[in-house]
Enzyme design. Structure first.
Site, short mmCIF file in Angstrom:
data_model
loop_
_atom_site.label_atom_id
_atom_site.label_comp_id
_atom_site.label_asym_id
_atom_site.label_seq_id
_atom_site.Cartn_x
_atom_site.Cartn_y
_atom_site.Cartn_z
N LYS A 1 -27.49 23.55 -106.20
CA LYS A 1 -26.31 23.46 -105.34
C LYS A 1 -25.06 24.09 -105.97
CE LYS A 1 -27.66 19.76 -102.26
NZ LYS A 1 -27.22 18.53 -101.55
N ASP B 1 -23.59 17.84 -94.87
CA ASP B 1 -23.82 16.41 -95.11
C ASP B 1 -22.78 15.52 -94.42
OD1 ASP B 1 -26.16 16.66 -96.56
OD2 ASP B 1 -25.15 16.73 -98.50
#
Length: 289
Positions: A75, A112
């Site tokens: 990430k 998210d």
């Protein structure tokens, strides 16, 4: 499913990059949606070793992929490689979705936070104003906090290590930090309680939450982003107090749907069918969380 998978010169391609990546439920979910919608596309797992991320992404872009999801341990690399950061990524400080744009640029998104909000609202709970107590201060907490702040929600964060919560608050204006042991002190004024820690996850530590749900207002909605098991100890406790609950599986589905739309140009059917598919897979003997 309404069609068998057919790969040809017009197939739109996407996938998920991680190491390891065999545990990911994303291929199951996205390929279900592709088949359900009759879309000529495929979504594949892409095991990419640490240190080879940039090469892999450039290769996939050159090969005509529409984009990829990114999971651990890549990430941070995803955040660095993008040419254009969406506001969602800037606010969350992370990237979990890459889109290979027609102009050759790589766009980075974080789905998210908005996926969390969409899941809560799908349960009939409007996310506007009010106060949310977040437990935890990791990447998921930051993404969720950013989306809540953008919707006018007051955000209070408690983390077992206070310094991590303070570091997060320094990045997002408007967050209040409270000691982990004192989280229960603010519960009565909150409309949302969100667990973003691994407490309650299958195989995780058995630490206790620092609050008593008997102190909560009757309108409190208790959310857990853990989805293995779906009915975590926190959610069971909340239900025992007559509080509304939202489990973490819907967040997984909604955040995936945001990426699907960017790559394949269609909104997937987010509903009981895909939820049942994932729930059955998570309950299967091979399921690992």
């Amino acid at each position: 499913m309404e069609r068998s998978l057919r790969i040809d010169g017009h197939t739109a391609l996407a996938g998920v990059i991680g190491w390891p990546v065999a545990h990911s439920r994303s291929p199951l979910m996205h390929n279900f949606w592709l088949a359900q919608g009759g879309i000529n596309g495929a979504y594949v797992p892409l095991p990419v070793r640490p240190g080879t991320f940039d090469t892999a992404v450039k290769g996939l872009q050159a090969a005509g992929f529409r984009g990829v999801n990114v999971t651990i341990p890549h990430k941070e690399s995803a955040y660095r490689i993008v040419d254009r950061l969406d506001r969602s990524a800037q606010r969350s400080g992370s990237v979990n979705t890459l889109v290979f744009a027609a102009d050759g640029q790589i766009e980075g998104y974080s789905t998210d936070g908005d996926g969390f909000v969409a899941n809560v609202e799908a349960h009939g709970v409007p996310v506007r104003g009010g106060c949310a107590l977040l437990l935890g201060a990791g990447g998921a907490a930051r993404a969720i906090a950013a989306s809540l702040l953008d919707r006018g929600v007051q955000v209070i964060i408690a983390n077992r290590t206070r310094a991590r919560a303070e570091a997060l608050a320094a990045l997002l204006e408007g967050i209040e930090v409270i000691d982990w042991a004192r989280a229960g002190d603010v519960l009565a004024g909150c409309t949302l309680l969100v667990n973003t820690t691994s407490i309650g996850m299958e195989g995780a530590d058995d630490a206790a939450f620092p609050l008593d749900l008997a102190q909560a207002d009757a309108g409190l909605v208790v959310c857990d982003i853990v989805y293995v098991p779906r009915r975590t100890g926190l959610l069971q406790l909340a239900a025992g107090h007559g509080l509304r609950t939202v489990d973490g599986l819907g967040m997984l589905i909604h955040q995936a749907g945001l990426g699907f739309e960017k790559w394949f140009g269609a909104k997937p059917a987010i509903g009981p069918e895909v939820e049942a598919l994932l729930d059955a897979d998570l309950r299967a003997p091979h399921a690992g969380g």
